[in-house]
Design a protein around this motif. Structure first.
Motif, PDB file in Angstrom:
ATOM      1  N   TYR A  41     -15.416  19.459 -12.144  1.00 53.05           N
ATOM      2  CA  TYR A  41     -14.957  18.165 -11.636  1.00 53.05           C
ATOM      3  C   TYR A  41     -14.752  18.215 -10.122  1.00 53.05           C
ATOM      4  N   GLY A  42     -14.268  19.361  -9.620  1.00 52.06           N
ATOM      5  CA  GLY A  42     -14.086  19.491  -8.177  1.00 52.06           C
ATOM      6  C   GLY A  42     -15.396  19.363  -7.419  1.00 52.06           C
TER       7      GLY A  42
ATOM      8  N   GLN B 172     -11.281  11.979  -4.053  1.00 44.55           N
ATOM      9  CA  GLN B 172     -10.377  13.093  -3.799  1.00 44.55           C
ATOM     10  C   GLN B 172      -8.986  12.853  -4.378  1.00 44.55           C
ATOM     11  N   PHE B 173      -8.605  11.578  -4.566  1.00 46.88           N
ATOM     12  CA  PHE B 173      -7.273  11.258  -5.072  1.00 46.88           C
ATOM     13  C   PHE B 173      -7.292  10.729  -6.496  1.00 46.88           C
TER      14      PHE B 173
ATOM     15  N   GLN C  39      -8.127  12.334  -9.398  1.00 49.82           N
ATOM     16  CA  GLN C  39      -7.485  13.312 -10.278  1.00 49.82           C
ATOM     17  C   GLN C  39      -7.635  12.926 -11.747  1.00 49.82           C
TER      18      GLN C  39
ATOM     19  N   SER D 135      -8.875  18.381 -14.067  1.00 54.33           N
ATOM     20  CA  SER D 135      -8.600  19.525 -13.205  1.00 54.33           C
ATOM     21  C   SER D 135      -9.867  19.905 -12.441  1.00 54.33           C
ATOM     22  N   ALA D 136      -9.688  20.472 -11.254  1.00 58.06           N
ATOM     23  CA  ALA D 136     -10.842  20.779 -10.404  1.00 58.06           C
ATOM     24  C   ALA D 136     -11.827  21.710 -11.089  1.00 58.06           C
TER      25      ALA D 136
END
Length: 307
Positions: free
Chosen positions: A70-71, A166-167, A169, A172-173
């Motif tokens: 996901y990151g 980026q915000f 969420q 999890s990354a």
């Protein structure tokens, strides 16, 4: 010449990445093809829906399907974009439909009867505009779950609209996700879009629907793979421990007295594991070794331990 000028930067060593079998780095070929077929079906249905809703001919093409974290997905998106967060009933949002914010504003103008324009301004959507996008996405999500068939549960619905990857969420990354990239073309304008699905449920259903091999055959397949993997063999003399000072003091002509008797066989090793003993011989013009004994394996008397 100064020493600083002669010094060279040390070469970077090979980068070793630990492979996590619980989170594969790539999709299996069969799984990737199944997902590509499903997303290609969805692309055709999405193009028809956009054409009907915006009254402008739309074309949607699948670029590729990949497995990433996901990151990595969030970092690949623009700083400002339209993120339609979607969730199953009684669950947290875990699916994303992403497209440029300017495209969303253009679609809204055309949905309310305006002329096709290229919106240059990027701003948050008003409540009325969000309602129109939710209505547009409701049909798209129904087409998506239909195209995926049994690979994803039904009941996916829009839970919110966000603008900053980026915000957001939404996971999890390090969580693995499946990302499908699309090219959207309305009139003369082409923009990128993407869909993100949680990898866990999809891969589990893919494995259940089309297992590559029966589970009971896994030990035999692993053994066959190991037996067919080439390894390097070497003959080795008995080791002689020395101090670093002795190594640094070596020069041409020095004689090292090895603790290996002349009548003692050499060790035949695979890596650092002894597998046999051998004597020096010849084969034509080449050196060879003659196997004199096989080193006993701790599993030799219990082959079932390798199964």
């Amino acid at each position: 010449m100064r020493i600083e000028e002669r010094a060279q930067a040390p070469e970077a060593g090979p980068r070793i990445e630990v492979y996590d079998f619980g989170r594969p780095a790539t999709l299996a070929r069969e799984h990737a093809r199944s997902l590509e077929m499903a997303f290609e079906t969805f692309a055709r249905q999405w193009a028809t829906q956009l054409t009907d809703k915006t009254r402008v001919r739309a074309q949607v093409g699948l670029e590729h399907v990949s497995l990433m974290t996901y990151g990595e997905y969030a970092d690949s998106l623009p700083h400002t974009t339209t993120l339609v967060a979607c969730a199953l009933p009684d669950a947290e949002p875990s699916t994303v439909v992403q497209f440029p914010l300017t495209a969303a504003l253009s679609w809204i103008i055309q949905m309310v009867g305006g002329r096709p324009v290229d919106a240059a301004e990027e701003r948050p959507l008003t409540p009325i505009e969000q309602a129109l996008i939710r209505h547009l996405m409701a049909d798209a999500l129904e087409n998506l779950t239909s195209a995926l068939g049994g690979l994803f549960p039904r009941g996916l619905a829009v839970s919110g609209i966000q603008y900053s990857p980026q915000f957001a969420q939404l996971a999890s990354a390090g969580d693995p996700v499946i990302v499908a990239r699309f090219s959207l073309r309305l009139a003369e304008r082409s923009v990128p879009a993407s869909i993100m699905l949680p990898a866990g449920p999809v891969l589990d259903r893919l494995s259940s629907a089309s297992p590559e091999a029966p589970v009971q055959n896994a030990p035999g397949l692993i053994r066959r793979q190991i037996e067919d993997t080439p390894v390097e063999l070497a003959v080795r003399l008995a080791a002689m421990p020395v101090h670093p000072a002795d190594v640094l003091g070596l020069s041409v002509g020095d004689v090292l007295h090895l603790p290996h008797a002349a009548d003692r066989p050499l060790d035949l090793v695979a890596g650092d594991v002894p597998v046999a003993t051998a004597a020096v011989g010849t084969s034509g013009a080449r050196l060879a070794c003659v196997i004199t004994s096989i080193t006993s394996s701790p599993h030799a008397d219990h082959p079932e331990e390798l199964r």
